[in-house]
Design a protein around this motif. Structure first.
Motif, PDB file in Angstrom:
ATOM      1  N   MET A   1       0.975  -1.196  -0.147  1.00 17.10           N
ATOM      2  CA  MET A   1      -0.067  -0.172  -0.053  1.00 17.10           C
ATOM      3  C   MET A   1       0.891   1.290   0.159  1.00 17.10           C
ATOM      4  SD  MET A   1      -2.833   1.263   2.759  1.00 17.10           S
ATOM      5  CE  MET A   1      -1.800   1.313   4.024  1.00 17.10           C
ATOM      6  N   LYS A   2       0.531   2.067  -0.916  1.00 16.67           N
ATOM      7  CA  LYS A   2       1.375   3.331  -1.175  1.00 16.67           C
ATOM      8  C   LYS A   2       0.468   4.540  -0.429  1.00 16.67           C
ATOM      9  CE  LYS A   2       4.611   2.502  -4.816  1.00 16.67           C
ATOM     10  NZ  LYS A   2       5.270   3.159  -5.986  1.00 16.67           N
ATOM     11  N   THR A   3       1.462   5.588   0.395  1.00 19.01           N
ATOM     12  CA  THR A   3       0.532   6.456   0.968  1.00 19.01           C
ATOM     13  C   THR A   3       1.223   8.034   0.718  1.00 19.01           C
ATOM     14  OG1 THR A   3       1.858   6.333   3.111  1.00 19.01           O
ATOM     15  CG2 THR A   3      -0.252   4.901   2.870  1.00 19.01           C
ATOM     16  N   ALA A   4       0.216   8.891   0.866  1.00 20.27           N
ATOM     17  CA  ALA A   4       1.010  10.249   1.016  1.00 20.27           C
ATOM     18  C   ALA A   4      -0.049  11.008   1.801  1.00 20.27           C
ATOM     19  CB  ALA A   4       0.599  10.837  -0.534  1.00 20.27           C
ATOM     20  N   ILE A   5       0.647  12.054   2.532  1.00 20.87           N
ATOM     21  CA  ILE A   5      -0.300  13.099   3.083  1.00 20.87           C
ATOM     22  C   ILE A   5      -0.017  14.367   2.605  1.00 20.87           C
ATOM     23  CG2 ILE A   5       2.173  13.519   4.754  1.00 20.87           C
ATOM     24  CD1 ILE A   5       0.198  13.488   7.238  1.00 20.87           C
ATOM     25  N   PHE A   6      -1.071  15.129   2.835  1.00 24.10           N
ATOM     26  CA  PHE A   6      -1.087  16.468   2.323  1.00 24.10           C
ATOM     27  C   PHE A   6      -1.273  17.460   3.691  1.00 24.10           C
ATOM     28  CE2 PHE A   6      -2.922  20.491   1.404  1.00 24.10           C
ATOM     29  CZ  PHE A   6      -2.785  20.647   0.038  1.00 24.10           C
ATOM     30  N   VAL A   7      -0.291  18.240   3.846  1.00 21.46           N
ATOM     31  CA  VAL A   7      -0.044  18.938   5.039  1.00 21.46           C
ATOM     32  C   VAL A   7      -0.243  20.469   4.638  1.00 21.46           C
ATOM     33  CG1 VAL A   7       1.633  19.526   6.878  1.00 21.46           C
ATOM     34  CG2 VAL A   7       1.782  17.310   5.545  1.00 21.46           C
ATOM     35  N   GLY A   8      -1.320  20.985   5.464  1.00 23.73           N
ATOM     36  CA  GLY A   8      -1.569  22.362   5.331  1.00 23.73           C
ATOM     37  C   GLY A   8      -0.945  23.347   6.821  1.00 23.73           C
ATOM     38  N   ALA A   9      -1.264  24.693   6.620  1.00 22.53           N
ATOM     39  CA  ALA A   9      -0.796  25.444   7.608  1.00 22.53           C
ATOM     40  C   ALA A   9      -1.113  25.162   9.095  1.00 22.53           C
ATOM     41  CB  ALA A   9      -1.380  26.963   7.331  1.00 22.53           C
ATOM     42  N   GLY A  10      -2.330  24.427   9.373  1.00 22.75           N
ATOM     43  CA  GLY A  10      -2.732  23.977  10.976  1.00 22.75           C
ATOM     44  C   GLY A  10      -1.627  23.065  11.263  1.00 22.75           C
ATOM     45  N   ALA A  11      -0.959  22.100  10.520  1.00 20.30           N
ATOM     46  CA  ALA A  11       0.073  21.301  11.127  1.00 20.30           C
ATOM     47  C   ALA A  11       1.351  22.231  11.806  1.00 20.30           C
ATOM     48  CB  ALA A  11       0.468  20.574   9.800  1.00 20.30           C
ATOM     49  N   GLU A  12       1.264  23.384  11.447  1.00 18.08           N
ATOM     50  CA  GLU A  12       2.663  24.145  11.985  1.00 18.08           C
ATOM     51  C   GLU A  12       2.351  25.049  12.881  1.00 18.08           C
ATOM     52  OE1 GLU A  12       4.771  25.435   8.605  1.00 18.08           O
ATOM     53  OE2 GLU A  12       5.171  23.200   7.693  1.00 18.08           O
ATOM     54  N   ILE A  13       1.089  25.263  13.224  1.00 20.32           N
ATOM     55  CA  ILE A  13       0.765  26.124  14.352  1.00 20.32           C
ATOM     56  C   ILE A  13       1.641  26.003  15.878  1.00 20.32           C
ATOM     57  CG2 ILE A  13      -1.254  26.981  15.897  1.00 20.32           C
ATOM     58  CD1 ILE A  13      -3.187  26.709  13.607  1.00 20.32           C
ATOM     59  N   SER A  14       1.491  24.648  15.961  1.00 23.22           N
ATOM     60  CA  SER A  14       2.189  24.351  17.393  1.00 23.22           C
ATOM     61  C   SER A  14       3.677  24.580  17.389  1.00 23.22           C
ATOM     62  CB  SER A  14       2.119  22.939  17.603  1.00 23.22           C
ATOM     63  OG  SER A  14       2.757  22.170  16.722  1.00 23.22           O
ATOM     64  N   LEU A  15       4.256  25.087  16.158  1.00 23.21           N
ATOM     65  CA  LEU A  15       5.475  25.459  15.935  1.00 23.21           C
ATOM     66  C   LEU A  15       5.839  26.810  16.100  1.00 23.21           C
ATOM     67  CD1 LEU A  15       6.709  22.755  13.393  1.00 23.21           C
ATOM     68  CD2 LEU A  15       6.745  22.576  15.890  1.00 23.21           C
ATOM     69  N   GLY A  16       4.630  27.672  16.068  1.00 21.39           N
ATOM     70  CA  GLY A  16       4.737  29.143  16.309  1.00 21.39           C
ATOM     71  C   GLY A  16       4.486  29.602  14.871  1.00 21.39           C
ATOM     72  N   PHE A  17       3.833  29.335  14.116  1.00 19.46           N
ATOM     73  CA  PHE A  17       3.558  29.804  12.700  1.00 19.46           C
ATOM     74  C   PHE A  17       1.974  30.216  12.904  1.00 19.46           C
ATOM     75  CE2 PHE A  17       7.284  27.288  11.909  1.00 19.46           C
ATOM     76  CZ  PHE A  17       7.758  28.161  10.968  1.00 19.46           C
ATOM     77  N   SER A  18       1.701  31.539  12.244  1.00 20.29           N
ATOM     78  CA  SER A  18       0.303  31.947  12.073  1.00 20.29           C
ATOM     79  C   SER A  18      -0.353  30.919  10.928  1.00 20.29           C
ATOM     80  CB  SER A  18       0.348  33.375  11.645  1.00 20.29           C
ATOM     81  OG  SER A  18       0.862  33.619  10.513  1.00 20.29           O
ATOM     82  N   ALA A  19      -1.575  31.004  11.008  1.00 19.70           N
ATOM     83  CA  ALA A  19      -2.508  30.228  10.089  1.00 19.70           C
ATOM     84  C   ALA A  19      -3.907  30.989  10.064  1.00 19.70           C
ATOM     85  CB  ALA A  19      -2.616  28.931  10.330  1.00 19.70           C
ATOM     86  N   GLY A  20      -4.493  30.623   8.978  1.00 18.63           N
ATOM     87  CA  GLY A  20      -5.898  31.224   8.621  1.00 18.63           C
ATOM     88  C   GLY A  20      -6.160  32.787   9.001  1.00 18.63           C
ATOM     89  N   GLN A  21      -7.065  33.175   9.865  1.00 17.83           N
ATOM     90  CA  GLN A  21      -7.484  34.331  10.071  1.00 17.83           C
ATOM     91  C   GLN A  21      -5.985  35.480  10.605  1.00 17.83           C
ATOM     92  OE1 GLN A  21      -9.842  34.651   8.246  1.00 17.83           O
ATOM     93  NE2 GLN A  21     -11.468  35.430   9.563  1.00 17.83           N
ATOM     94  N   GLU A  22      -5.378  34.793  11.475  1.00 15.42           N
ATOM     95  CA  GLU A  22      -4.183  35.488  11.909  1.00 15.42           C
ATOM     96  C   GLU A  22      -3.161  35.866  10.668  1.00 15.42           C
ATOM     97  OE1 GLU A  22      -0.397  35.270  15.156  1.00 15.42           O
ATOM     98  OE2 GLU A  22      -2.062  33.439  15.047  1.00 15.42           O
TER      99      GLU A  22
END
Length: 399
Positions: A1-22
């Protein structure tokens, strides 16, 4: 089985990056005089070609009479009228925002939109802006895209667009420069004077490992877990999740990619440092706009790679990403993935409760369609999010 992941900005909020409305507020709704001063110095000796503007201009997307600012005030007036009156000192009492005197409106613009000389924002204002920012910025960048084709003839629009891209670039770069302890107002000038060194620093293996080592970091929790990684993020972290670094696909540009204002060529600044130093360049970052300009072969190559990856895999995971109107082209890619074969599965990680019905609707599938039945929504709690996602991946046999 082959897999992929699509990563958006929400995955980096815990690292101190802004996302969404901010992120929207900090880019579309923040005028940055200190940045423009640094850019003037950065560009002043490079504007020599006849096709480019003769001089730099510190243009912002809008002024106090602009559509975006009026829409912003309207939203605040409708949702937080008492707070708006408290911050502005204006008593509306039966009036609307169009009745505000010009001088008072200029003062409100300065308070709400303009960074201080130290590169800071009024935090009392910020909490209201992030709660009520409208989608009036949809369409604003699109009106400026064509200026890239003839910058000298449309220099005002050109500099509005270029200044915006640099603003977006620094919004992503700042969290990566924390240990340098450079105050925001000086950071602009420092980075532009040492652009190549800065890019090499934040993309170095040691820095990447240091930055993802966080108790709630997805990148740290399950590295090299997928055959492919697709992302609309700009940081160097996505490649960590891929078994092979070359299978990390950046669909919206990245911090290390720049565009030549004359040729419109997109290039890797670390691998092509001479172009970075000699030419008039700006960050290549696809922004929060429903329509994206396709002007470079590199963009086509990345999307071709994404389509090839989606054809090759059986399961696609989506993490930290919402299917918004900003990215209808991404929804189209994933819709095509599910339609291509009946064994394709989508696992969508949702903070809190969610339903496959909602995801199917965002992808424009009928809720009783075969494709909708192959959408699996995995709810994750607010605590220990990275570990929660890992558990769900293990449970579903992905890792």
């Amino acid at each position: 089985m082959k897999t992929a992941i699509f990563v958006g900005a929400g995955a980096e909020i815990s690292l101190g990056f802004s996302a969404g409305q901010e992120y929207t507020v900090n880019t579309f709704y923040t005028k940055k005089p200190a940045l423009y001063a640094a850019l003037k110095e950065f560009y002043e000796s490079k504007l020599k070609k006849e096709t480019l503007p003769a001089a730099y201009s510190s243009q912002f997307l809008f002024d106090k009479n602009g559509r975006l600012f009026t829409a912003l005030l309207d939203n605040l007036f409708n949702y937080l009228p008492a707070e708006l009156e408290n911050i502005t000192g204006v008593s509306f009492d039966g009036r609307n925002v169009n009745d505000i005197e010009s001088q008072k409106k200029e003062a409100i613009f300065e308070r709400f939109i303009v960074e201080t000389e130290f590169g800071q924002r009024d935090q009392a204002v910020m909490q209201y802006l992030t709660a009520t920012v409208p989608d009036a910025h949809y369409g604003i960048l699109e009106t400026y895209f064509s200026s890239l084709l003839n910058p000298r003839a449309h220099s005002g629009h050109f500099w509005k667009l270029i200044n915006f891209y640099w603003s977006a670039f620094f919004e992503i770069l700042k969290p990566l420069m924390r240990e340098k302890e450079i105050e925001d107002a000086r950071l602009y000038s420092h980075v532009l004077h040492h652009l190549l060194e800065t890019l090499e620093f934040v993309h170095s293996e040691d820095e990447v490992k240091k930055n993802i080592k966080h108790p709630d970091s997805y990148y740290y929790e399950f590295p090299q877990a997928f055959d492919y990684v697709l992302t609309t993020n700009y940081t160097p972290f996505a490649k960590v999740l891929s078994k092979e670094e070359s299978n990390a696909i950046y669909l919206a540009g990245s911090l290390r990619e720049f565009e030549n204002a004359s040729s419109l060529d997109v290039f890797d600044a670390i691998e092509n440092s001479r172009m970075l130093e000699e030419d008039v360049v700006f960050p290549f970052m696809m922004a929060q706009s429903p329509v994206k300009p396709i002007i470079s072969q590199k963009q086509l190559q990345q999307y071709s790679s994404a389509i090839t990856a989606l054809e090759d895999i059986d399961v696609l995971c989506v993490l930290g990403y919402s299917f918004t109107d900003n990215d209808a082209h991404i929804a189209s890619l994933i819709r095509g993935f599910l339609k291509s074969r009946s064994n394709k599965r989508l696992i969508y990680f949702k903070l809190g409760e969610g339903s496959s019905r909602n995801v199917a609707q965002r992808l424009r599938f009928d809720c009783d369609s075969d494709e909708a039945q192959r959408i699996d929504v995995a709810s994750i709690g607010k605590e220990d999010q990275a570990k929660s996602v890992r558990m769900e991946l293990v449970k579903r046999g992905i890792i």
